[in-house]
Write an enzyme that holds these catalytic residues in place. Structure first.
Site, PDB file in Angstrom:
ATOM      1  N   ARG A 127       7.464  16.226  15.264  1.00  0.00           N
ATOM      2  CA  ARG A 127       7.646  16.765  16.601  1.00  0.00           C
ATOM      3  C   ARG A 127       6.855  15.921  17.609  1.00  0.00           C
ATOM      4  NH1 ARG A 127       7.873  20.786  12.985  1.00  0.00           N
ATOM      5  NH2 ARG A 127       5.695  21.470  13.011  1.00  0.00           N
ATOM      6  N   GLY A 136      -0.088  21.865  -1.946  1.00  0.00           N
ATOM      7  CA  GLY A 136      -1.199  22.765  -2.211  1.00  0.00           C
ATOM      8  C   GLY A 136      -2.139  22.156  -3.237  1.00  0.00           C
ATOM      9  N   GLU A 150       9.828 -13.258  14.426  1.00  0.00           N
ATOM     10  CA  GLU A 150       9.899 -14.663  14.839  1.00  0.00           C
ATOM     11  C   GLU A 150      11.183 -14.939  15.619  1.00  0.00           C
ATOM     12  OE1 GLU A 150       7.992 -14.653  10.629  1.00  0.00           O
ATOM     13  OE2 GLU A 150       9.328 -13.387  11.831  1.00  0.00           O
ATOM     14  N   LEU A 157      -0.537  20.829  -6.761  1.00  0.00           N
ATOM     15  CA  LEU A 157       0.227  19.588  -6.655  1.00  0.00           C
ATOM     16  C   LEU A 157      -0.698  18.424  -6.305  1.00  0.00           C
ATOM     17  CD1 LEU A 157       2.977  18.144  -6.655  1.00  0.00           C
ATOM     18  CD2 LEU A 157       3.232  18.811  -4.255  1.00  0.00           C
ATOM     19  N   CYS A 160       9.357 -15.405   6.518  1.00  0.00           N
ATOM     20  CA  CYS A 160      10.165 -15.327   5.300  1.00  0.00           C
ATOM     21  C   CYS A 160      11.008 -16.588   5.153  1.00  0.00           C
ATOM     22  CB  CYS A 160      11.051 -14.081   5.318  1.00  0.00           C
ATOM     23  SG  CYS A 160      12.326 -14.112   6.598  1.00  0.00           S
TER      24      CYS A 160
END
Length: 368
Positions: free
Chosen positions: A207, A294, A52, A297, A75
């Protein structure tokens, strides 16, 4: 142009803050006076001016009496920046059109109320679904104080993330890999297990030209990350966290001297308690996380109810092999009815590959 069209423009502006605004939301604003766009702005970076105030600062003429279109409720509290409601009232804006309500308890309707008390006409809910979708991460983080977790993996059509020899480069093509780097820019952190580090020695950077590197987090319960790994050697350039249950100062010291942050966390079944890790990440203002781990996890995070979204990159290839790893391993569910279901799914082509995305539906099954 209609209200929806102006809000659509504000949405496109908001996306310019992707990757940089967090842990704040992405917000765009457009100011219109007598059918002319006189100001545009977005929240470019956390700690800098909100959308804003940026739009007001770039007005080409006096904004008094104009309409402001903003993707999120302005806000009304002092944070890193002063309240936007004050700026809107001081500028003499006559009408404010809002996309999303702000779930932040410090705002949550108070901004709208302040504007209305100040004589501003306020309308809400314009392109609400689109505005809400833009800030899924912020809404989750502001409500839970934990990162929004995206479980991401690439697999073959027969569900393999590597060959039986453990080789995985490359399952998908260039276009899919470009999208992965866009998401590494978008999300605040990336999490892998130490097994991935040992197998692939990844760099885990973004990247993408003009991109932002995510904070790199390794779930390494017993500090097995090699000191000569790319992650450790580049820890002074890219923030790197090792989450461990090892509290031996002598074991931690070499990593800390290399520039890594070592977080000693509670254990769960002899490994890092992922729930405690999410709490710690949230306290560090890491609002979102790409989980590129993997199968073990991935299962741990999923079964503990920590995953909000799944991204499955699917390549039209077949690896086969009973021992070839799959994206989600661990114990698994016992019955089909216990499956983790994805809702609001989308499927889009990326070159020869496909990206399937969906939100994880709350599930009564938990491995606790």
């Amino acid at each position: 142009m209609t209200d929806a069209e102006y809000m659509g423009l504000a949405l496109e502006l908001a996306k310019c803050g992707m990757g940089w605004a967090s842990p704040n939301p992405m917000v765009g604003a457009v100011i219109v006076k007598e059918g002319r766009i006189i100001g545009k702005g977005w929240h470019a970076r956390c700690g800098q001016a909100h959308a804003e105030r940026n739009a007001l600062a770039h007005c080409t003429e006096d904004p008094a009496g104009a309409t402001m279109y903003v993707t999120l409720e302005p806000c009304c509290h002092q944070g890193r920046q002063p309240p936007c409601t004050e700026a809107v009232l001081a500028a003499g804006i006559a009408r404010v059109v809002i996309g999303s309500d702000d779930p932040n308890p410090l705002v949550a309707g108070k901004g709208i109320e302040i504007l209305r008390r100040g004589g501003v006409t306020v309308e809400t809910g314009v392109l609400k679904e689109e505005c809400d979708a833009l800030n899924q991460v912020f809404f989750h983080y502001i409500r839970t104080k934990r990162p929004y977790v995206v479980l991401k993996y690439a697999m073959t059509l027969d569900g393999k993330i590597a060959t039986r020899a453990g080789l995985s480069r490359w399952i998908t093509g260039e276009e899919a890999r470009v999208q992965v780097h866009r998401d590494r820019h978008r999300y605040s952190a990336i999490l892998v297990g130490v097994g991935t580090v040992l197998a692939d020695d990844p760099l885990l950077t973004c990247r993408m030209e003009g991109g932002r590197n995510p904070v790199r987090v390794v779930c390494d319960s017993h500090l097995r990350t090699p000191l000569e790994s790319q992650l450790v050697r580049t820890a002074r350039e890219v923030p790197t966290i090792l989450a461990t249950v090892c509290s031996d100062p002598e074991a931690c010291r070499p990593y800390e001297e290399a520039g890594c942050r070592v977080w000693v966390l509670p254990q769960r079944d002899g490994r890092v308690d992922l729930d405690a890790l999410m709490q710690r990440l949230g306290a560090a203002e890491i609002d979102s996380l790409l989980l590129e781990g993997g199968g073990t996890l991935n299962w741990s995070a999923l079964s503990q109810g920590l995953v909000q979204k799944v991204q499955a990159y699917i390549a039209p290839k077949l690896f086969g092999g009973a021992q070839a790893p799959s994206p989600v391993e661990g114990l698994g569910v016992e019955a089909p009815g216990q499956a983790f279901r994805l809702v609001h799914t989308t499927l889009r082509p990326l070159g020869e590959d496909f990206l399937l995305e969906g939100e994880v539906e709350p599930n009564v099954y938990r491995d606790r």
